[in-house]
Design an enzyme around this catalytic site. Sequence first.
Site, PDB file in Angstrom:
ATOM      1  N   GLU A   1      48.768  27.815  28.987  1.00 43.43           N
ATOM      2  CA  GLU A   1      49.013  27.441  30.386  1.00 43.43           C
ATOM      3  C   GLU A   1      48.180  26.224  30.805  1.00 43.43           C
ATOM      4  O   GLU A   1      48.080  25.926  31.997  1.00 43.43           O
ATOM      5  CB  GLU A   1      48.736  28.645  31.293  1.00 43.43           C
ATOM      6  CG  GLU A   1      49.749  29.769  31.057  1.00 43.43           C
ATOM      7  CD  GLU A   1      49.556  30.979  31.952  1.00 43.43           C
ATOM      8  OE1 GLU A   1      48.422  31.492  32.000  1.00 43.43           O
ATOM      9  OE2 GLU A   1      50.522  31.391  32.605  1.00 43.43           O
TER      10      GLU A   1
ATOM     11  N   TYR B   1      39.501  33.734  57.273  1.00 45.13           N
ATOM     12  CA  TYR B   1      39.023  33.322  55.946  1.00 45.13           C
ATOM     13  C   TYR B   1      40.161  32.915  55.024  1.00 45.13           C
ATOM     14  O   TYR B   1      40.005  32.017  54.196  1.00 45.13           O
ATOM     15  CB  TYR B   1      38.127  34.407  55.333  1.00 45.13           C
ATOM     16  CG  TYR B   1      36.784  34.379  56.012  1.00 45.13           C
ATOM     17  CD1 TYR B   1      35.811  33.478  55.599  1.00 45.13           C
ATOM     18  CD2 TYR B   1      36.529  35.161  57.127  1.00 45.13           C
ATOM     19  CE1 TYR B   1      34.600  33.389  56.262  1.00 45.13           C
ATOM     20  CE2 TYR B   1      35.320  35.076  57.795  1.00 45.13           C
ATOM     21  CZ  TYR B   1      34.360  34.186  57.358  1.00 45.13           C
ATOM     22  OH  TYR B   1      33.169  34.092  58.021  1.00 45.13           O
TER      23      TYR B   1
END
Length: 210
Positions: A73, A119
């Site tokens: 990947e 957040y």
Amino acid sequence: MQENQVREHIALTGKSLYDRGLAHGSAGNISVKLPDGWLMTPTNSCLGRLDPARISRLDGSGKLVSGDKPSKETFLHLAMYGERAGCGAVVHLHSVHSVAVSCMAHLDADNVFPPITAYAIMQVGRLALVPYFAPGDEALAGAVRAVAGRHHAVLLANHGPVVAGSTLEAAVYAIEELEQTAKLVLLLQGHPVRHLNAEQVAELNRRFAS
Ligand SMILES: [Zn+2]
């Protein structure tokens, strides 16, 4: 930081992600930019048991210079670096809650998560969804490149998240927040939810968004 310290940092980070169940088997990979290339976790390696000395060393064109063969990947990581000049590290996981969300129908491909916590907005920002591609299909790189300039956090459909950060620590914090937010989104399924309003989101983006 010296290269040896970066290698240790990658191994410690991998172990931490593995020990907390954010990585399993040989899933997930980590890369860090160096002045003349990258360090990349090897193919078929377990993030919980990385040998710092065997982490793949790639040159500035992405070719293997030393160490084990890099993750299959790697192209995902290089796609992020290619589109984001300030990118110092990339983390990709198959963490369970993020993968669950990546399998859901009718997601907003430009902003996967509803605005539920400050957040998430500060660390993940607008999470982009990239369509599904079979493992190893390098057409995925083009799909990631198409969104990476505008999004440092990308969710691969039916696969998992890829997050870029200025440092490894920043990328890890952001992907942990992404996983946490995915868990919250799943927990809230079927419950009435109070979302942050547009003004609250705009204020966070003005003050904190990366
Ligand atoms: Zn993957």
